[in-house]
Design a protein around this motif. Sequence first.
Motif, PDB file in Angstrom:
ATOM      1  N   ARG A 804      43.000  50.320  49.298  1.00 34.24           N
ATOM      2  CA  ARG A 804      44.208  51.090  48.992  1.00 34.24           C
ATOM      3  C   ARG A 804      44.307  51.272  47.475  1.00 34.24           C
ATOM      4  NH1 ARG A 804      43.573  51.295  53.704  1.00 34.24           N
ATOM      5  NH2 ARG A 804      45.082  50.877  55.378  1.00 34.24           N
ATOM      6  N   ASP A 805      45.320  52.040  47.063  1.00 37.05           N
ATOM      7  CA  ASP A 805      45.571  52.210  45.629  1.00 37.05           C
ATOM      8  C   ASP A 805      45.986  50.874  45.030  1.00 37.05           C
ATOM      9  OD1 ASP A 805      45.008  54.874  45.854  1.00 37.05           O
ATOM     10  OD2 ASP A 805      47.100  55.510  46.057  1.00 37.05           O
ATOM     11  N   GLY A 806      45.084  50.239  44.292  1.00 42.88           N
ATOM     12  CA  GLY A 806      45.419  49.004  43.587  1.00 42.88           C
ATOM     13  C   GLY A 806      45.093  47.737  44.344  1.00 42.88           C
ATOM     14  N   SER A 807      44.532  47.820  45.567  1.00 43.16           N
ATOM     15  CA  SER A 807      44.233  46.589  46.304  1.00 43.16           C
ATOM     16  C   SER A 807      43.120  46.844  47.298  1.00 43.16           C
ATOM     17  CB  SER A 807      45.477  46.072  47.025  1.00 43.16           C
ATOM     18  OG  SER A 807      45.853  46.965  48.065  1.00 43.16           O
ATOM     19  N   LEU A 808      42.524  45.747  47.760  1.00 46.26           N
ATOM     20  CA  LEU A 808      41.515  45.792  48.812  1.00 46.26           C
ATOM     21  C   LEU A 808      41.397  44.394  49.413  1.00 46.26           C
ATOM     22  CD1 LEU A 808      38.708  44.334  47.574  1.00 46.26           C
ATOM     23  CD2 LEU A 808      38.618  46.484  46.330  1.00 46.26           C
ATOM     24  N   VAL A 809      40.744  44.308  50.566  1.00 46.43           N
ATOM     25  CA  VAL A 809      40.494  43.031  51.230  1.00 46.43           C
ATOM     26  C   VAL A 809      38.989  42.816  51.270  1.00 46.43           C
ATOM     27  CG1 VAL A 809      40.678  41.729  53.365  1.00 46.43           C
ATOM     28  CG2 VAL A 809      42.608  43.121  52.586  1.00 46.43           C
ATOM     29  N   LEU A 810      38.556  41.629  50.860  1.00 45.75           N
ATOM     30  CA  LEU A 810      37.141  41.298  50.826  1.00 45.75           C
ATOM     31  C   LEU A 810      36.835  40.284  51.942  1.00 45.75           C
ATOM     32  CD1 LEU A 810      34.635  41.907  49.062  1.00 45.75           C
ATOM     33  CD2 LEU A 810      35.081  39.747  47.873  1.00 45.75           C
ATOM     34  N   LEU A 811      35.794  40.572  52.731  1.00 46.73           N
ATOM     35  CA  LEU A 811      35.336  39.691  53.813  1.00 46.73           C
ATOM     36  C   LEU A 811      33.914  39.227  53.510  1.00 46.73           C
ATOM     37  CD1 LEU A 811      36.465  41.769  56.940  1.00 46.73           C
ATOM     38  CD2 LEU A 811      37.780  40.062  55.691  1.00 46.73           C
ATOM     39  N   TRP A 812      33.578  38.057  53.955  1.00 45.56           N
ATOM     40  CA  TRP A 812      32.211  37.555  53.820  1.00 45.56           C
ATOM     41  C   TRP A 812      31.943  36.507  54.892  1.00 45.56           C
ATOM     42  CZ3 TRP A 812      36.219  36.486  50.494  1.00 45.56           C
ATOM     43  CH2 TRP A 812      36.621  35.164  50.397  1.00 45.56           C
ATOM     44  N   ALA A 813      30.668  36.162  54.998  1.00 43.40           N
ATOM     45  CA  ALA A 813      30.242  35.132  55.955  1.00 43.40           C
ATOM     46  C   ALA A 813      29.818  33.882  55.180  1.00 43.40           C
ATOM     47  CB  ALA A 813      29.091  35.640  56.812  1.00 43.40           C
ATOM     48  N   ALA A 814      30.065  32.719  55.788  1.00 45.21           N
ATOM     49  CA  ALA A 814      29.718  31.453  55.124  1.00 45.21           C
ATOM     50  C   ALA A 814      28.211  31.332  54.970  1.00 45.21           C
ATOM     51  CB  ALA A 814      30.266  30.277  55.923  1.00 45.21           C
ATOM     52  N   PRO A 815      27.752  30.644  53.931  1.00 45.99           N
ATOM     53  CA  PRO A 815      26.303  30.509  53.726  1.00 45.99           C
ATOM     54  C   PRO A 815      25.654  29.695  54.844  1.00 45.99           C
ATOM     55  CG  PRO A 815      27.506  29.108  52.202  1.00 45.99           C
ATOM     56  CD  PRO A 815      28.533  29.953  52.888  1.00 45.99           C
ATOM     57  N   LEU A 816      24.421  30.075  55.155  1.00 44.60           N
ATOM     58  CA  LEU A 816      23.676  29.339  56.183  1.00 44.60           C
ATOM     59  C   LEU A 816      23.227  27.970  55.671  1.00 44.60           C
ATOM     60  CD1 LEU A 816      21.492  32.219  57.690  1.00 44.60           C
ATOM     61  CD2 LEU A 816      23.705  31.364  58.474  1.00 44.60           C
TER      62      LEU A 816
END
Length: 1429
Positions: A804-816
């Motif tokens: 969005r304008d001024g923000s975002l959501v970051l996703l990731w997976a845990a390290p193996l």
Amino acid sequence: METRMVMQREQEEQSSQMSHSMQLSSQMKKRTFTSSDEEPSYSDLYPIIPADLMSVKEILDMDNFPRYRTWEILKGTLAEEHHRDKWTMFGNEAEKVERDVMRNQHALRTRVDAMAIRKQAEKKASAHMEYLERLSQKAPDFPIPLRAHTVWEGMTVTLSCTVQGCPPPKVTWFKDGVPLRMSDQPWNYSLQQKFGLNSLEIRRCSPGDAGEYKVIAKSPLGEATTFGTLVVNSFKHEQEAQFGNIFLPTWVTEGDSLTLQCTFTSDLLPCQQDVTWFRDGIQLHPSSNVDIKTVEDKASITLKAAHKEHEGVYTARLRTWDETQDHSAFVYVEDASAAVLGGPASPLAVQVSDVNKDYVFLTWQPPSADGASPVEGYHVERRRRRLLNVFGVLGEERIAYDLRQGEWVRCNVHIQKSCHYPMFGLKEGTLYQFRVRAVNQAGVGRPSKATEPVLTADPLEHTRTMVVKVDRGRTVTITKDELEGQVKAPFPPTNVHACEVSDTYVVLSWTEPEPRGREPLTFFVERSLAGKSSWELASLDMEVNSPRFSVFDLSKGQQYCFRVRSINKYGVSDPSEPSAPISLGKPQAVPAPPHSVMAIRDTDTSVLLLWQEPKEKDDILGYYLYYSEIGKEDWKTVNNKPVTKTRFTVHGLKNRKEYVFRVKSVSGAGNSSYSDESHPILVKAAISVPSAPSAIALLLCTGSEMVLGWRAPARNGGDPVRGYYLDQMEGGMKTWREVNVEPAKERQFKVCNLTSGHFYQFRVFAANMAGVGKPSEASEAFLCEKWTMPEPGCPYDVEFREVRDGSLVLLWAAPLYEGRSPVTGYFLEISQGDQSDNWTALNEKPICDTHYKVSGLQAGQTYRLRVSAVNEAGVGCASLPTEPVTAESRPGAKDIEIGVDNDGFIFLGFEADETDDDSKFLWNKNYTEPIDAGRARAETNKDGSVLTFTDPSEEDLGLYTVEMSDNPDQSSSYDFTAEDLERLKELSWQVRNPLIALKSGWQVEVSEQGDVRLWLQTESLSDAAELRLIFNEREITSTPHRKINFDKAKGLVEILFDQLSQEDEGSYTAQLKDGRAKNQSTLVFVDQKFRQTLALAHKNRRDHQRKSGPYFQEDLSWRVNEDCELIVKCKVTNTNKDTSLKWFKEGAAVTRVVYDQSSGVSTLTIPQVTKKEAGSFRAVVSDGRGEDVSTLKLLDDEYDKLLQQLSKQCALSASPLKVQSTAVGFMLYCSLKYYITYLKTSWLFKEKRIDQETRTKAGSDTERVWIEICNPTEKDKGKYTLEMFDGKETHKRDLDLSGQVFADALLEHQRLKQEAIAEKNRAKVTKGLPDVVAIMEGKSLCLTCFIDGEPAPEVIWLRNDKEIAKQTQFTFTREPKCSTITINDVNMADSGKYSIFVRNQYGSEKVDVTVSVYKHGDKLPAHAVEMGF
């Protein structure tokens, strides 16, 4: 010195030659000489013998005469005298023949001698030229040598030098000492030699073109050499510009301006500055309508006024080191608003051809939009432009004309149905512009784009002119008119035929006569029915100046022959040969529509359309395309310029919408009908192979196995990725080896059977239903070595959501790989820009979750992020950076909405613009936890997805997320809190236990008839709704006295009383039920409210009974209009044919009434109000149903009010003050509609009231108010004011009687005064004679006239306009004011006109009388006065 001797020798030869020519000319004048090619003349040897001295025998036997015989010997041989006389005439004729022979011999000798002299002169001139050439021989030389050049790589350079020498030397080019061969690089080298200028053009310089260039000029007299160095600077170390932001398919309205712009990745290099633009493959150049700019890193093209002809594919071409890059997009020109409602669009592509002196031929293309009805035809218009100048530039003829617009004139009387029209009757040498308008039943449409100015001229004028080159570059222009100057009467034209044939006209063409002569030619066209010999003039009174003529008045089915005559000032030629029989052609049929229209998916906003052309395609100019959304039947035009191919990409469609298409064929006869509709197509991108994956990372290594992860393709090709394939390459090897045969479903894969201590590179392919895409870039070389470090490995699958304008959501997976201890959290870093390595930490403390919302970003700025895992041993290595992301909302981005549905269930809803049957919505809790199906269920529809809670509680609180399976960019989240739960549970109870909403509570209404209505209204109810009415605690139903209505659709409850009574007083309660919804409302209808309603109902009932018959809707009233008329008016209604309306005043009937029965208005107009209008007016309307009366009293105050209004209107109608000169003085007056005495007037002079004096006199009549000033003087100059008081207001009119106004009025007064004096003293007849007098023959007639005038006038009597002389028959008597004439003993000859003429110095007058004498017994003439004694 040598040059001086040569000049002297040349002068001597010229003088010698001139002297010889003078001798020849003198010899030619003095004597006749014999050329070398002729035999000697006999006249030099024999004497000339006169014919009258020779006989015939002597002439015939002349060969036997001795050569030198004298005439004396001949005379002796004559035998008889009569033989000489007999042959004398023959001798004279022979002498004439001899003189003619001698004259011809002399002319022949002169011509032969002239030819010999010319040959001799040419021989000497040739020898002299050779001599001069020998003198002018010069060794080769370079006046302008080669010069050094320094250019940038890719630019064009021209090396030039000028060489001279006689004879012309041979020029050879060298590069670095090697002869330059043009055939080696013909595309790059261009060599030109012209007028001694030698130039070498190198179009795209490269470093290989650098070096020393040499030019050698050789001739028999020697050689010359010149050098030049070319230095080519290379830009290889600089980044060349590439296309950045490009222009997309664009729509512009007809007549508006259009700008297309593309930006580049960097500033253009010098060799890239020439960005070129094309439309449909044709290069565009700057002009009055086209503006092309290239500035730094931008290139643009602007059309100041876009027209349909400008529609097409626009291409920008950028030059790079190795090639050219093109970017193209289609520009659609939409129709401007129609000139009239439902009118057609404008035609296009108006072309002018076959331009002649007074004729051109126009063609155009029909519009794509017919309007409300089909196009019936076209109007052709033209306008003239003033020609300023015609000049030549670089061999091209340019025309300058006046930019001021002329008036457009319609050319065709009847509409032209086909798209072509011959324009005849133009003026030669005039600039014209043409345009066309389409016509349908709604009217005339918008005009087409005007053609460029066309100059009417003779197209064959250039063939009548020849330019001859002479020595030293001079030219001589010869025209056929000069060679044909002796041609006078013209020859007939030839080759008469029809060059254009249609169903309404024929255009004739012919060839002008040859030779045509110097005088201007015009033509007559004649025609005859085929097979007939009678010819008639076809051109009538029209002047035909060019060999073209259009004929419109031919009859269908008839064949005609035509012939043409030439005309000049010397006369008319014979007719040409008749043409072959010519007739009108058949009407051109509109083409057949295309067929097999098929739409194919292209992109998410475009469709590729294909169709088959009809069988008869010869006359087809192109195709128009139309589209409509499924179910709307709203057809829109795609293109306004016909498409010539059978395929077209339609842009500007809505993604995920279904469309159908159809096509029309276009020809000169018009547009075809529509083709069949294509099959519906859903707009979405065509399926293609996915793009390459990226960011291959090593997630875990055991020494013999590696676990790899990678980023998904940026584009899946319109179909979900079905799997991935991996290749590996061991260090030091050059070949890739396949890793897996079966596709990997996830974005991580374990590669086995590796050798510890070796390096490996990997690449990944993505595959979908369309196939396997391109491989990713090779990963870095990974060392196969078991991981033993204490820190965790890198996280992976780092992705964005909810940008969005001024923000975002970051996703990731845990390290193996966790390291020596479990992962306790994560640190996030951010970098601003596309490739910056300046990383900034986002969180100070580790994050436990594998998702994080990044806020506080700058809208529109680009960022990259990465994640690192942490355990007790420390922070591990960071993940690979994400792809650059811009912090701005995606188009169509929506958020999750929470609410309660119609059944009272709490739900989370998400809408998406771009969905199809394959789209899936993935709901999760906290991004990773699946939704418990027992607590909530997800449902998908065409607009989005809804997550409905079964029985929400605190267990359901938390963060809910949703994303689309095929487009993760469309994602959103919602934090379901306890406050939301409490609020929505209350709303859910209201939904499950609803109230019927009331739009209006109980209302009481009384109708004009006296009926009473109690009503209330709710929202719309279903058919199952129920009503219970309670009156004074008991349920009631409908009765004849009290009717109950219940309209469920409108939610209307009403109780109708035909006659309200005391028994109806009380409380009324309505109880409503509709399913689960309930409500009730109570009306307390008692006490004062009830009594007021009851009284009003009784009153309205009585009025209604009165109005059951005719009645006055408007009573009698009066007003004063602008014409100061009194209008008395009333209006009746509810009348029929038996209704009568009568007016009375003071009991007497009024007959001047106007009654309009249709409107019911009756008026009495009184043009001028007097005291007798005062009184009482009464109007009565009646019929069998009843009677009504209206009264108006114009008495006392009402009459005074009328006079005041009338006075005000009269004063407002007053004109400005005017001055009128009279014989007495000045009259100042003001005109009114009419004047009444109630309007008080007063006059002011210089703001002071004027009293009645001997010199001033005020007055008035029914239309004017005035004041008269007698014998005006200078003291009477000033401002005069008329004040009019209407009883309430004062109205003024002013006049400044001074200056020129006063002088002109005074001068006119003096003139009128003199005329009055002259008129008073003028001689006049005060009492005249009768017009006709009858008298019997034999009686005496006495005519008497009274006269006046000062001084006493002179009196003359006339008879038939001649003065009567004193005779005994006539007796004249003169008195001071009287004159008499007596005619004694009247006879028939005395009949006639008698006149008395009086005059003095002021004037004269004449009076006539006709005297008719009749005999005794005859009838007295009619209208005659009998006199006589």
